[in-house]
Design a protein around this motif. Structure first.
Motif, PDB file in Angstrom:
ATOM      1  N   GLN A   1       0.803  -1.218   0.000  1.00  0.00           N
ATOM      2  CA  GLN A   1       0.000   0.000   0.000  1.00  0.00           C
ATOM      3  C   GLN A   1       0.840   1.274   0.000  1.00  0.00           C
ATOM      4  N   ASP A   2       2.151   1.131  -0.135  1.00  0.00           N
ATOM      5  CA  ASP A   2       3.063   2.279  -0.180  1.00  0.00           C
ATOM      6  C   ASP A   2       2.910   3.156   1.060  1.00  0.00           C
ATOM      7  N   ARG A   3       2.912   2.510   2.218  1.00  0.00           N
ATOM      8  CA  ARG A   3       2.714   3.226   3.475  1.00  0.00           C
ATOM      9  C   ARG A   3       3.969   3.218   4.332  1.00  0.00           C
ATOM     10  N   MET A   4       5.140   3.092   3.712  1.00  0.00           N
ATOM     11  CA  MET A   4       6.409   3.108   4.441  1.00  0.00           C
ATOM     12  C   MET A   4       7.264   4.254   3.914  1.00  0.00           C
ATOM     13  N   ARG A   5       8.000   4.903   4.842  1.00  0.00           N
ATOM     14  CA  ARG A   5       8.876   6.000   4.446  1.00  0.00           C
ATOM     15  C   ARG A   5      10.179   5.917   5.244  1.00  0.00           C
ATOM     16  N   LEU A   6      11.269   6.190   4.564  1.00  0.00           N
ATOM     17  CA  LEU A   6      12.580   6.299   5.215  1.00  0.00           C
ATOM     18  C   LEU A   6      13.073   7.723   4.992  1.00  0.00           C
ATOM     19  N   PHE A   7      13.186   8.506   6.071  1.00  0.00           N
ATOM     20  CA  PHE A   7      13.563   9.912   5.961  1.00  0.00           C
ATOM     21  C   PHE A   7      15.073  10.064   6.039  1.00  0.00           C
ATOM     22  N   LEU A   8      15.630  10.779   5.087  1.00  0.00           N
ATOM     23  CA  LEU A   8      17.071  11.002   5.021  1.00  0.00           C
ATOM     24  C   LEU A   8      17.488  12.275   5.731  1.00  0.00           C
ATOM     25  N   ASP A   9      16.537  13.032   6.226  1.00  0.00           N
ATOM     26  CA  ASP A   9      16.846  14.264   6.959  1.00  0.00           C
ATOM     27  C   ASP A   9      15.754  14.476   8.007  1.00  0.00           C
ATOM     28  N   THR A  10      16.159  15.013   9.143  1.00  0.00           N
ATOM     29  CA  THR A  10      15.189  15.176  10.227  1.00  0.00           C
ATOM     30  C   THR A  10      14.083  16.170   9.878  1.00  0.00           C
ATOM     31  N   TRP A  11      14.413  17.181   9.090  1.00  0.00           N
ATOM     32  CA  TRP A  11      13.405  18.215   8.817  1.00  0.00           C
ATOM     33  C   TRP A  11      12.264  17.669   7.974  1.00  0.00           C
ATOM     34  N   THR A  12      12.559  16.822   6.977  1.00  0.00           N
ATOM     35  CA  THR A  12      11.482  16.203   6.206  1.00  0.00           C
ATOM     36  C   THR A  12      10.682  15.242   7.074  1.00  0.00           C
ATOM     37  N   TRP A  13      11.338  14.647   8.052  1.00  0.00           N
ATOM     38  CA  TRP A  13      10.651  13.768   9.005  1.00  0.00           C
ATOM     39  C   TRP A  13       9.643  14.578   9.821  1.00  0.00           C
ATOM     40  N   TYR A  14      10.109  15.715  10.356  1.00  0.00           N
ATOM     41  CA  TYR A  14       9.205  16.572  11.141  1.00  0.00           C
ATOM     42  C   TYR A  14       8.033  17.053  10.283  1.00  0.00           C
ATOM     43  N   ASP A  15       8.315  17.476   9.050  1.00  0.00           N
ATOM     44  CA  ASP A  15       7.261  17.985   8.174  1.00  0.00           C
ATOM     45  C   ASP A  15       6.206  16.914   7.891  1.00  0.00           C
ATOM     46  N   PHE A  16       6.669  15.688   7.682  1.00  0.00           N
ATOM     47  CA  PHE A  16       5.713  14.610   7.442  1.00  0.00           C
ATOM     48  C   PHE A  16       4.870  14.359   8.687  1.00  0.00           C
TER      49      PHE A  16
ATOM     50  N   THR B   1      16.909  22.872   0.287  1.00  0.00           N
ATOM     51  CA  THR B   1      16.318  21.731  -0.410  1.00  0.00           C
ATOM     52  C   THR B   1      16.824  20.444   0.228  1.00  0.00           C
ATOM     53  N   PHE B   2      15.911  19.596   0.635  1.00  0.00           N
ATOM     54  CA  PHE B   2      16.261  18.347   1.286  1.00  0.00           C
ATOM     55  C   PHE B   2      15.830  17.171   0.414  1.00  0.00           C
ATOM     56  N   PRO B   3      16.528  16.053   0.523  1.00  0.00           N
ATOM     57  CA  PRO B   3      16.132  14.877  -0.258  1.00  0.00           C
ATOM     58  C   PRO B   3      14.767  14.359   0.164  1.00  0.00           C
ATOM     59  N   ARG B   4      14.028  13.869  -0.792  1.00  0.00           N
ATOM     60  CA  ARG B   4      12.702  13.353  -0.503  1.00  0.00           C
ATOM     61  C   ARG B   4      12.811  12.033   0.265  1.00  0.00           C
ATOM     62  N   PRO B   5      11.791  11.689   1.026  1.00  0.00           N
ATOM     63  CA  PRO B   5      11.826  10.401   1.737  1.00  0.00           C
ATOM     64  C   PRO B   5      11.882   9.228   0.759  1.00  0.00           C
ATOM     65  N   VAL B   6      12.503   8.171   1.195  1.00  0.00           N
ATOM     66  CA  VAL B   6      12.574   6.957   0.393  1.00  0.00           C
ATOM     67  C   VAL B   6      11.277   6.179   0.567  1.00  0.00           C
ATOM     68  N   GLN B   7      10.709   5.737  -0.556  1.00  0.00           N
ATOM     69  CA  GLN B   7       9.478   4.953  -0.551  1.00  0.00           C
ATOM     70  C   GLN B   7       9.778   3.510  -0.952  1.00  0.00           C
ATOM     71  N   PRO B   8       8.837   2.603  -0.725  1.00  0.00           N
ATOM     72  CA  PRO B   8       9.045   1.227  -1.185  1.00  0.00           C
ATOM     73  C   PRO B   8       9.168   1.166  -2.705  1.00  0.00           C
ATOM     74  N   LEU B   9       9.735   0.102  -3.205  1.00  0.00           N
ATOM     75  CA  LEU B   9       9.876  -0.071  -4.655  1.00  0.00           C
ATOM     76  C   LEU B   9       8.530  -0.137  -5.356  1.00  0.00           C
ATOM     77  N   ILE B  10       7.466  -0.392  -4.588  1.00  0.00           N
ATOM     78  CA  ILE B  10       6.137  -0.535  -5.162  1.00  0.00           C
ATOM     79  C   ILE B  10       5.541   0.814  -5.561  1.00  0.00           C
ATOM     80  N   ALA B  11       6.221   1.929  -5.237  1.00  0.00           N
ATOM     81  CA  ALA B  11       5.721   3.270  -5.570  1.00  0.00           C
ATOM     82  C   ALA B  11       5.316   3.332  -7.039  1.00  0.00           C
TER      83      ALA B  11
END
Length: 254
Positions: free
Chosen positions: A24-39, A149-159
């Motif tokens: 269901q593409d409901r997993m995220r891996l954040f590469l930066d804390t700020w994008t984590w907080y925003d999510f 500009t921060f890198p986008r979160p990593v999504q599953p390959l199923i994206a």
């Protein structure tokens, strides 16, 4: 790379492609804390056993409930006055709506300013400057952060749009280039790396122990060879061999 996580065989753990959360593409891996907080700021509620996951939610302004499952998480929650519930095991039926209803941030909101004051006082007591001190900082941190500009979160390959597959293929390609030669975009440290001579390392200790062991074995082998030579000289066969060698030398034969 889409392969199951090693040593995890429980089908309920979302570490394989067939898991519903993965599909269901409901997993995220954040590469930066700020994008984590925003999510986290876009969510209604967060809960779980991971302390930093709940901290990220609170920093994003989202209510969070820590499931304190050991003494460490319990101590952290009590120290920061974070909402928590004791969860030593997961035999009970956990319902998100009940955890949300039990989340009270009154004590946390009251403690946060006091914790901030303790932290800055610790910095100042140890002679460490910080941006909250008088005359320090430029005051434009929030503006600079908003423009970054921060890198986008990593999504599953199923994206669905395929960007994750393309991103990881690029990662593999860049890794191959780095393996072959020094990439022109590689990070260059601002100082020369000190030479490594192995002194004090585990590898050096193993080498020294191996050399010492080999030296001891060589001494034992040399001693055994000497004993064999002495035994051979004293045996009848050894005596016969010595007589024959003398006869050959007397007649000029090798």
């Amino acid at each position: 790379m889409g392969t199951p996580f090693p040593h995890v065989h429980d089908p309920l753990v979302p570490v394989h492609l067939d898991h519903p959360i993965y599909q269901q593409d409901r997993m995220r891996l954040f590469l930066d804390t700020w994008t984590w907080y925003d999510f986290c700021a876009t969510q209604d509620f967060a809960y779980g056993t991971r302390f930093h996951g709940n901290v990220a939610a609170l920093l994003g302004g989202t209510p969070a409930m820590l499931l304190a499952h050991d003494s460490r998480t319990l101590e952290l929650a009590e120290h920061h006055q974070m909402p928590f519930t004791l969860m030593p095991s997961f035999t009970a039926d956990v319902r998100a709506e009940e955890l949300y209803a039990a989340t009270d941030l009154t004590a946390f909101n009251s403690e946060l300013p006091r914790g901030f004051d303790r932290y800055t006082a610790f910095l100042e007591r140890n002679g460490l400057q910080h941006i909250w001190g008088e005359g320090n900082g430029t005051g434009d941190f929030d503006e600079r952060l908003a423009a970054a500009t921060f890198p986008r979160p990593v999504q599953p390959l199923i994206a669905s749009d395929g960007h994750e597959i393309a991103s990881r293929l690029k990662w593999l390609r860049d890794g191959m280039v780095l393996d072959i030669t020094r990439h022109p975009q590689a990070y260059e440290p601002p100082f020369a790396h000190p030479p490594w001579n192995g002194a004090g390392s585990r590898h050096a200790r193993i080498q020294a122990q191996t050399a010492e062991k080999l030296a001891g074995q060589k001494g034992q082998i040399d001693e055994l060879y000497a004993r064999l030579e002495r035994i051979e000289r004293r045996s009848p066969w050894g005596f016969t061999q010595r007589v024959l060698r003398r006869i050959r030398r007397a007649f000029g034969r090798p």
